[in-house]
Design an enzyme around this catalytic site. Structure first.
Site, mmCIF file in Angstrom:
data_model
loop_
_atom_site.group_PDB
_atom_site.id
_atom_site.type_symbol
_atom_site.label_atom_id
_atom_site.label_comp_id
_atom_site.label_asym_id
_atom_site.label_seq_id
_atom_site.Cartn_x
_atom_site.Cartn_y
_atom_site.Cartn_z
ATOM 1 N N SER A 1 0.854 -1.188 0.000
ATOM 2 C CA SER A 1 0.000 0.000 0.000
ATOM 3 C C SER A 1 0.885 1.232 0.000
ATOM 4 O O SER A 1 1.998 1.218 0.538
ATOM 5 C CB SER A 1 -0.893 0.001 1.241
ATOM 6 O OG SER A 1 -1.499 1.263 1.423
ATOM 7 N N SER A 2 0.377 2.305 -0.566
ATOM 8 C CA SER A 2 1.148 3.549 -0.576
ATOM 9 C C SER A 2 1.301 4.145 0.814
ATOM 10 O O SER A 2 2.149 5.019 1.030
ATOM 11 C CB SER A 2 0.496 4.573 -1.514
ATOM 12 O OG SER A 2 -0.835 4.837 -1.126
ATOM 13 N N CYS A 3 0.511 3.664 1.784
ATOM 14 C CA CYS A 3 0.619 4.199 3.147
ATOM 15 C C CYS A 3 1.887 3.724 3.855
ATOM 16 O O CYS A 3 2.174 4.164 4.967
ATOM 17 C CB CYS A 3 -0.603 3.836 3.975
ATOM 18 S SG CYS A 3 -0.643 2.133 4.528
ATOM 19 N N TYR B 1 -1.221 -0.655 10.169
ATOM 20 C CA TYR B 1 -1.404 -1.273 8.857
ATOM 21 C C TYR B 1 -0.139 -1.130 8.022
ATOM 22 O O TYR B 1 0.308 -2.079 7.364
ATOM 23 C CB TYR B 1 -2.593 -0.626 8.151
ATOM 24 C CG TYR B 1 -2.871 -1.149 6.769
ATOM 25 C CD1 TYR B 1 -3.480 -2.382 6.580
ATOM 26 C CD2 TYR B 1 -2.530 -0.416 5.634
ATOM 27 C CE1 TYR B 1 -3.746 -2.872 5.316
ATOM 28 C CE2 TYR B 1 -2.792 -0.891 4.359
ATOM 29 C CZ TYR B 1 -3.398 -2.114 4.205
ATOM 30 O OH TYR B 1 -3.648 -2.590 2.944
ATOM 31 N N LYS C 1 2.375 -4.029 6.366
ATOM 32 C CA LYS C 1 2.680 -4.104 4.936
ATOM 33 C C LYS C 1 4.184 -3.999 4.672
ATOM 34 O O LYS C 1 4.720 -4.672 3.776
ATOM 35 C CB LYS C 1 1.922 -3.014 4.176
ATOM 36 C CG LYS C 1 0.431 -3.309 4.039
ATOM 37 C CD LYS C 1 0.202 -4.574 3.225
ATOM 38 C CE LYS C 1 -1.250 -4.876 2.977
ATOM 39 N NZ LYS C 1 -1.439 -6.109 2.197
ATOM 40 N N HIS D 1 -12.923 4.041 2.693
ATOM 41 C CA HIS D 1 -11.968 5.081 2.321
ATOM 42 C C HIS D 1 -12.723 6.329 1.849
ATOM 43 O O HIS D 1 -13.935 6.319 1.692
ATOM 44 C CB HIS D 1 -11.031 4.562 1.227
ATOM 45 C CG HIS D 1 -10.081 3.521 1.712
ATOM 46 N ND1 HIS D 1 -10.307 2.168 1.538
ATOM 47 C CD2 HIS D 1 -8.903 3.613 2.380
ATOM 48 C CE1 HIS D 1 -9.303 1.478 2.071
ATOM 49 N NE2 HIS D 1 -8.445 2.329 2.587
#
Length: 308
Positions: free
Chosen positions: A108-110, A137, A141, A180
């Site tokens: 994920s980009s987070c 999270y 990841k 989201h």
């Protein structure tokens, strides 16, 4: 990948997993392995081991995850960290044990630092503090990505990782408590129009900028990587374009036909100020997105909310 290869799509009922199944079937792959979470709890080590031993998948697309928006991430911090660590660790370990031919892990980009330089290059990973609201999270990841790298380095496995930007599309989650920003806005504006509300409330200032990718484009990019990429470095998947939350709200107001006011609740968190991925590595591999933002939102709005 051979057309008749056994391909395990983990998380096939989710928005991403179902898009992967659609894309693989369109491309002629017919021997897909899928299990619901009721049939196979990926958090259970023994169950995952039994599944791999019985089915012997040759390729794995790991799209299974516990996901949610700011509220869900910040509320269920332990669940997000534990569940995602267990899901990915079990699948990766069994893919190693059974020597699958290739695996794609979806991050994920987070995972990138909260204040990473924009647009965010893959090399920004672990270069600064994470966004506090989704840190558990993100940590899970990052651990999955690093486990893929470690299996590749130590055992030579063809495990690759991709970092998608914010996604939307068919099968999205419209639960206001867990969704989201884009699907939450679609539901809020639709219901406000239907019920005649004078205004729609949006969390934060409206100033943060976000990048959005249609999930069918993501699935196409994933297939492209499975066929054309084999390296330990992660690859960003996105459009390379972003939009402010304020402008997104205006766009969704237009699409839904809502005529009331938009009110920004500045007491609520904004999250990361900006999150735009550098997608030059993916472009160099010969892939670019094809579904524009307005086109994509109009399509999902018709599918999810407009009855014919």
């Amino acid at each position: 990948m051979e057309q008749d290869a056994k391909i395990f799509v983990a998380g096939h009922r989710g928005m991403v997993g179902s898009a992967l199944v659609r894309r693989l079937e369109q491309a002629g792959y017919f021997n897909l392995l899928t299990r619901t979470s009721q049939e196979l709890d990926l958090r259970n080590q023994a169950d995952v081991a039994d599944f791999f031993a019985a089915e012997q998948p040759e390729y794995v697309l790991l799209a299974a995850a516990r996901v949610g928006g700011i509220l869900a991430n910040n509320t269920y911090r332990a669940d997000f960290l534990y569940d995602n660590l267990m899901i990915q660790s079990n699948v990766l370990a069994q893919s190693h044990q059974h020597r699958v031919k290739k695996l794609l892990f979806l991050g994920s980009s987070c995972i990138y630092p909260r204040l990473a330089a924009q647009p965010i290059k893959e090399s920004a990973l672990l270069s600064g503090p994470l966004e506090p609201t989704n840190e558990p999270y993100a940590i899970a990841k990052i651990a999955g990505l690093k486990l893929c790298e470690a299996y590749r380095t130590q055992y030579g496995h063809r495990f690759i990782s991709a970092m998608p930007t914010n996604l939307y599309g068919p099968g999205d989650n419209y639960d206001l408590a867990n969704s989201h920003v884009l699907p939450a806005m679609l539901r809020k504006f639709h219901e406000a129009r239907e019920e005649g509300h004078a205004n729609v409330e949006i969390w934060g200032t409206g100033e943060p900028c976000r990048e959005f990718l249609h999930v069918d484009d993501l699935a196409d990019a994933c297939l492209h990587l499975m066929l054309h990429y084999d390296d330990g470095q992660p690859v960003n998947i996105g459009t390379g374009r972003d939009i402010s939350i304020r402008d997104l709200a205006e766009l969704i107001r237009e699409i839904t036909g809502y005529t009331g006011a938009i009110r920004f609740d500045t007491s609520k968190p904004d999250g990361v100020p900006r999150k735009l991925l550098d997608v030059s590595r993916l472009r160099d591999l010969g892939w670019e997105y094809s579904i524009g933002l307005r086109e994509g939102i109009e399509a999902v709005y018709r599918e999810a909310f407009v009855t014919v």
